[in-house]
Scaffold this active site. Structure first.
Site, PDB file in Angstrom:
ATOM      1  N   HIS A  85      11.837  -1.346 -62.835  1.00 32.19           N
ATOM      2  CA  HIS A  85      11.784  -0.279 -63.839  1.00 32.19           C
ATOM      3  C   HIS A  85      11.900   1.136 -63.261  1.00 32.19           C
ATOM      4  O   HIS A  85      11.020   1.979 -63.445  1.00 32.19           O
ATOM      5  CB  HIS A  85      10.507  -0.411 -64.669  1.00 32.19           C
ATOM      6  CG  HIS A  85      10.584  -1.479 -65.717  1.00 32.19           C
ATOM      7  ND1 HIS A  85      11.524  -1.458 -66.726  1.00 32.19           N
ATOM      8  CD2 HIS A  85       9.844  -2.604 -65.912  1.00 32.19           C
ATOM      9  CE1 HIS A  85      11.361  -2.532 -67.495  1.00 32.19           C
ATOM     10  NE2 HIS A  85      10.362  -3.246 -67.015  1.00 32.19           N
ATOM     11  N   ASP A 121      15.316  -6.089 -65.047  1.00 31.55           N
ATOM     12  CA  ASP A 121      14.534  -4.948 -65.533  1.00 31.55           C
ATOM     13  C   ASP A 121      14.423  -3.861 -64.467  1.00 31.55           C
ATOM     14  O   ASP A 121      13.342  -3.372 -64.141  1.00 31.55           O
ATOM     15  CB  ASP A 121      13.155  -5.375 -66.019  1.00 31.55           C
ATOM     16  CG  ASP A 121      13.184  -5.837 -67.478  1.00 31.55           C
ATOM     17  OD1 ASP A 121      14.292  -6.032 -68.018  1.00 31.55           O
ATOM     18  OD2 ASP A 121      12.113  -5.997 -68.072  1.00 31.55           O
ATOM     19  N   HIS A 157      15.981  -5.425 -70.476  1.00 36.53           N
ATOM     20  CA  HIS A 157      16.237  -3.984 -70.513  1.00 36.53           C
ATOM     21  C   HIS A 157      17.667  -3.642 -70.099  1.00 36.53           C
ATOM     22  O   HIS A 157      18.211  -2.624 -70.560  1.00 36.53           O
ATOM     23  CB  HIS A 157      15.206  -3.242 -69.661  1.00 36.53           C
ATOM     24  CG  HIS A 157      13.879  -3.131 -70.343  1.00 36.53           C
ATOM     25  ND1 HIS A 157      13.549  -2.074 -71.161  1.00 36.53           N
ATOM     26  CD2 HIS A 157      12.822  -3.983 -70.374  1.00 36.53           C
ATOM     27  CE1 HIS A 157      12.336  -2.250 -71.654  1.00 36.53           C
ATOM     28  NE2 HIS A 157      11.868  -3.406 -71.183  1.00 36.53           N
ATOM     29  N   HIS A 261      14.996 -14.012 -65.998  1.00 31.74           N
ATOM     30  CA  HIS A 261      14.069 -12.923 -66.295  1.00 31.74           C
ATOM     31  C   HIS A 261      12.939 -13.378 -67.210  1.00 31.74           C
ATOM     32  O   HIS A 261      11.764 -13.162 -66.915  1.00 31.74           O
ATOM     33  CB  HIS A 261      14.815 -11.757 -66.932  1.00 31.74           C
ATOM     34  CG  HIS A 261      13.921 -10.590 -67.230  1.00 31.74           C
ATOM     35  ND1 HIS A 261      13.371  -9.807 -66.233  1.00 31.74           N
ATOM     36  CD2 HIS A 261      13.454 -10.080 -68.400  1.00 31.74           C
ATOM     37  CE1 HIS A 261      12.616  -8.863 -66.778  1.00 31.74           C
ATOM     38  NE2 HIS A 261      12.650  -9.013 -68.086  1.00 31.74           N
TER      39      HIS A 261
END
Length: 408
Positions: A85, A121, A157, A261
């Site tokens: 992230h 992500d 994401h 994921h």
């Protein structure tokens, strides 16, 4: 801009891989459903030995699928890193903890013949997303020189951003998109050179941003709008960054381990792992609307039970009934049996207890929320050597006693 896609995706030999002379006994079986794209490849083994070997001591890494879907990596040490992230500093710490990145600030691959898998992500909740993607690509080029490799997984994401869902994007990430697009323009849109150079260039760019930034500047709104537009250009289907993401799978099998994921379920296997990877890749490249029918590969990217969103294996139910545990374990066992795998590794759901395993260690949960935009927890990684999996929670000479499971 979309035409850049043609230069971003790997051709059968673009990764300096050569076809193996014979199939290894540990090579994965083909997908049980139609496979639109299967390209056998292998990397050359050279000096070093993250997997414990030297020159010629290990068989080549064989990669099937485009994007990579089935990987045979005989004798290699495998390390898996969860959600990052947009936190470049924590990403570097995780890679250093895994023993694959130098700590001298030069971003040098130190993993020798190790195989690194990053579970997606990378985007959202942080400010250095493109820099992390650039770092991973640079590390992968170096790893292949040593007989190792890096594989990335696309998470929810990544797929959200290609859909144009920017709800979780930090203002600094919008700024990075604008800065990177300007940087790309300065290279005449020569993607490879610009993309590989961004991880180093972005640090100076960040410093310049800080020294010139005025939070009361009336142009801030204009700058934000520029960032939103830049992100849309980069990440729309067919955009250059979306095409970069299209190089990666949503499900990857390395030896007898499955990496994804969210979580792989029986109906995903029935649909076809390679088929899902192919469809997601083509959608990201902007080809699905013209050539492949459905606009989105829903089974992989949409819904609570899709590959990138499922939390069936990673969310702990409060005081679960025995029948619930039994049902989940049964689904997991059915999935693993269908793909001829012994265990699965997932991210997606932060584990406050750190890296852990469940259901007789058939599932490993490795998202520890290390990004400062999530839990800002201490990085942890999963290491798999000779069939034994364990969490690395500190320096590599201080391995935790969490669990050591021998699958051989």
């Amino acid at each position: 801009m979309a035409s850049l896609c043609l230069n971003l995706l790997p051709s059968p030999h673009s990764r300096r891989l050569t076809e193996a002379s014979s199939a290894s006994s540990s090579s994965p079986s083909p997908s049980p459903s139609p496979s639109p794209s299967t390209t056998p490849k292998s990397s050359s083994s050279s000096s070093g030995g993250g997997g414990g070997g030297g020159i010629g001591s290990l068989k080549p890494i064989v990669v099937n699928g485009n994007p990579p879907t089935f990987v045979s990596a005989p004798g290699r040490r495998i390390v898996a890193v969860g959600d990052l992230h947009g936190d470049l500093e924590q990403a570097r710490r995780a890679f250093q903890m895994a023993g694959v990145l130098s700590s001298d600030g030069q971003d040098t691959w130190t993993g020798k013949e190790t195989v690194l898998v990053q579970l997606g992500d990378i985007l959202d909740r942080g400010e250095n997303e493109i820099a992390i993607l650039s770092l991973l690509r640079s590390m992968d080029k170096q790893a292949q020189e040593d007989g190792g490799a890096i594989f990335q997984i696309n998470g929810n994401h990544e797929t959200m951003n290609v859909e144009g869902d920017f709800r979780y994007v930090e203002s600094g990430a919008f700024e990075e998109c604008a800065g990177f697009l300007d940087y790309l323009d300065s290279y005449g849109y020569e993607w490879e050179e610009a993309f590989l150079g961004w991880v180093a260039a972005s640090e100076k760019w960040r410093q310049d941003q800080k020294t010139s930034q005025n939070y009361w500047d009336s142009w801030n709104l204009v700058k934000r709008q520029k960032g939103v537009i830049a992100r849309s250009v980069l990440l729309r289907p067919g955009g250059p960054l979306a095409c970069e993401l299209a190089r990666h799978a949503v499900v990857l099998k390395v030896n007898d381990w499955i990496f994804c994921h969210g979580g792989l379920l029986p109906h995903h296997v029935a649909y076809g792992i390679e088929r899902m990877n192919f469809e997601v890749s083509n959608w990201m490249r902007g080809l699905s609307e013209k050539d492949l029918g459905p606009q989105l590969p829903f089974i992989a990217t949409r819904g609570y039970d899709s590959v990138v969103w499922s939390r069936l294996y990673s969310r702990d139910v409060s005081d679960p009934e025995d029948y619930q545990i039994s049902q989940i374990q049964s689904i997991l066992e059915e999935t693993l049996q269908a793909v001829d795998a012994k265990a699965m590794v997932v991210g997606h759901t932060p584990q406050t207890a750190g890296v852990n395993c469940k259901y007789n260690c058939s599932i490993w949960r490795i998202d520890v929320g290390m990004s400062s935009g999530v839990l800002n927890s201490r990085p942890e990684v999963l290491e798999i050597v000779d069939g034994k999996a364990r969490a690395i929670k500190g320096r590599r000479d201080m391995l935790s006693e969490l669990q050591v499971v021998d699958y051989t």
